[in-house]
Design an enzyme around this catalytic site. Structure first.
Site, mmCIF file in Angstrom:
data_model
loop_
_atom_site.group_PDB
_atom_site.id
_atom_site.type_symbol
_atom_site.label_atom_id
_atom_site.label_comp_id
_atom_site.label_asym_id
_atom_site.label_seq_id
_atom_site.Cartn_x
_atom_site.Cartn_y
_atom_site.Cartn_z
ATOM 1 N N GLU A 132 0.854 -1.191 0.000
ATOM 2 C CA GLU A 132 0.000 0.000 0.000
ATOM 3 C C GLU A 132 0.892 1.244 0.000
ATOM 4 O O GLU A 132 1.954 1.260 0.620
ATOM 5 C CB GLU A 132 -0.871 -0.009 1.257
ATOM 6 C CG GLU A 132 -1.841 1.156 1.354
ATOM 7 C CD GLU A 132 -2.653 1.129 2.638
ATOM 8 O OE1 GLU A 132 -3.787 1.621 2.631
ATOM 9 O OE2 GLU A 132 -2.138 0.610 3.668
ATOM 10 N N LYS A 158 -10.222 0.277 -2.301
ATOM 11 C CA LYS A 158 -10.351 -0.117 -0.885
ATOM 12 C C LYS A 158 -11.728 0.226 -0.324
ATOM 13 O O LYS A 158 -12.175 1.376 -0.399
ATOM 14 C CB LYS A 158 -9.246 0.574 -0.086
ATOM 15 C CG LYS A 158 -9.146 0.132 1.369
ATOM 16 C CD LYS A 158 -7.988 0.869 2.039
ATOM 17 C CE LYS A 158 -7.815 0.478 3.495
ATOM 18 N NZ LYS A 158 -6.748 1.273 4.141
ATOM 19 N N CYS A 202 -4.751 -3.597 3.174
ATOM 20 C CA CYS A 202 -4.475 -3.238 4.568
ATOM 21 C C CYS A 202 -5.644 -3.508 5.526
ATOM 22 O O CYS A 202 -5.845 -4.632 5.958
ATOM 23 C CB CYS A 202 -4.020 -1.768 4.619
ATOM 24 S SG CYS A 202 -3.116 -1.335 6.138
#
Length: 313
Positions: free
Chosen positions: A71, A146, A188
């Site tokens: 990321e 995301k 993440c």
């Protein structure tokens, strides 16, 4: 008629060498090699690209079929204003460099979290946190934006509010068929939501990937245990590229990029600093685990329902 023993030995040697080559080829096909990156991004995009370039070239020299970047591989800003000022579109210069690189080296790339300008950039100055997969011809074959944003305030330890400037993605993307297997994309904080990984596995995922920039506080407590949990409960490989070290005066990342196998064993892990770790992906082994312990078949969806996946449009 005389018997030529030397001729027989030469024939046996040729046959043995041919068989060995075939066995090696089969092993290489069944156990593709992947490379997982660990780096320390800053607001200097050129320096970050140089680091990624070096790591990708090193992985290519080791014959890795796919490289996983963490990321924020593009940059980590020191403020909201700086973060937004450095954002680009998918058609911008930086992604073009990576598409050229993938094509040049004939290697697949997982670009784990790119600051992508949102669709109404001129009006709201908001971005997506986008995970891109490039194939070995340089084409973008998948983009996942995301969905779970990191809004956390641990008093005296961690305070980040990603939603201040980031748009949550509207859906998941189906697993991507790659030379290493079918890869399910996350980023993440998505790691903390097992429903998402289950949805991806039900669509055929064999490798779950969570490129990350975990904080030191949460990394020390939860990083490895969460990665291993996702691997065990889904009987998948879990691939987690990571940011490490100090990015600026306000932010430091935990590191420990790693690969976990479908039995929950850590098979590769980066140590301190920037670098790579490598892992062979053994899909016959994965399939054997799933056959011997068919967890997906044992799910009692009549008791707690079935996870369904909404894909992004």
């Amino acid at each position: 008629m005389t018997f030529d023993f030397q001729k027989l030995l030469r024939a046996v040697y040729v046959i043995a060498r041919h068989c060995t080559r075939n066995m090696t080829t089969l092993q290489e096909v069944s156990k593709p090699l992947i490379a997982v990156c660990q780096m320390t991004s800053t607001s200097d995009k050129e320096n970050n690209f140089s680091t990624c370039l070096r790591l990708i070239h090193e992985a290519a020299s080791r014959k890795a079929c796919m490289v996983f970047l963490p990321e924020a591989f593009d940059y980590i800003g020191s403020s909201k204003e700086e973060t937004l000022s450095l954002a680009e579109t998918l058609e911008g210069d930086l992604i073009q460099r990576y598409t050229n690189l993938a094509r040049e080296l004939k290697i697949w790339l997982s670009l784990g979290g790119f600051h992508e300008k949102g669709p109404r950039w001129d009006q709201d100055r908001r971005i997506y946190n986008s995970h891109l997969v490039l194939d070995d011809t340089g084409h973008i074959v998948s983009v996942y934006r995301k969905t779970h944003l990191f809004d956390v305030d641990l008093q005296g330890k961690v305070s980040l509010k990603e939603s201040d400037f980031t748009i949550p993605g509207e859906g998941l993307v189906r697993p991507v068929s790659t030379p290493a297997g079918k890869v399910g994309l996350g980023v993440c904080y998505d790691l903390r939501f097992p429903e998402m990984s289950l949805a991806l596995v039900q669509e055929g995922t064999q490798l779950l990937t969570y490129p990350s920039a975990f904080t030191v506080t949460t990394g020390l407590a939860h990083w490895e245990v969460l990665l291993r949990a996702r691997a065990v409960e889904n009987q998948c490989y879990v691939v987690a590229a990571a940011q490490t070290g100090s990015h600026n005066q306000r932010r430091t990342s935990y590191g420990h990029a790693m690969v976990v196998d479908p039995w929950g064993l850590v098979t590769a892990q980066c140590q301190e600093g920037e670098g790579l770790c490598y892992a062979e992906i053994n899909l016959p082994y994965l399939n054997r685990i799933r056959q011997e312990m068919p967890v997906q078949c044992h799910r009692r969806t009549d008791l707690y329902g079935k996870i369904t996946m909404k894909t992004s449009s």
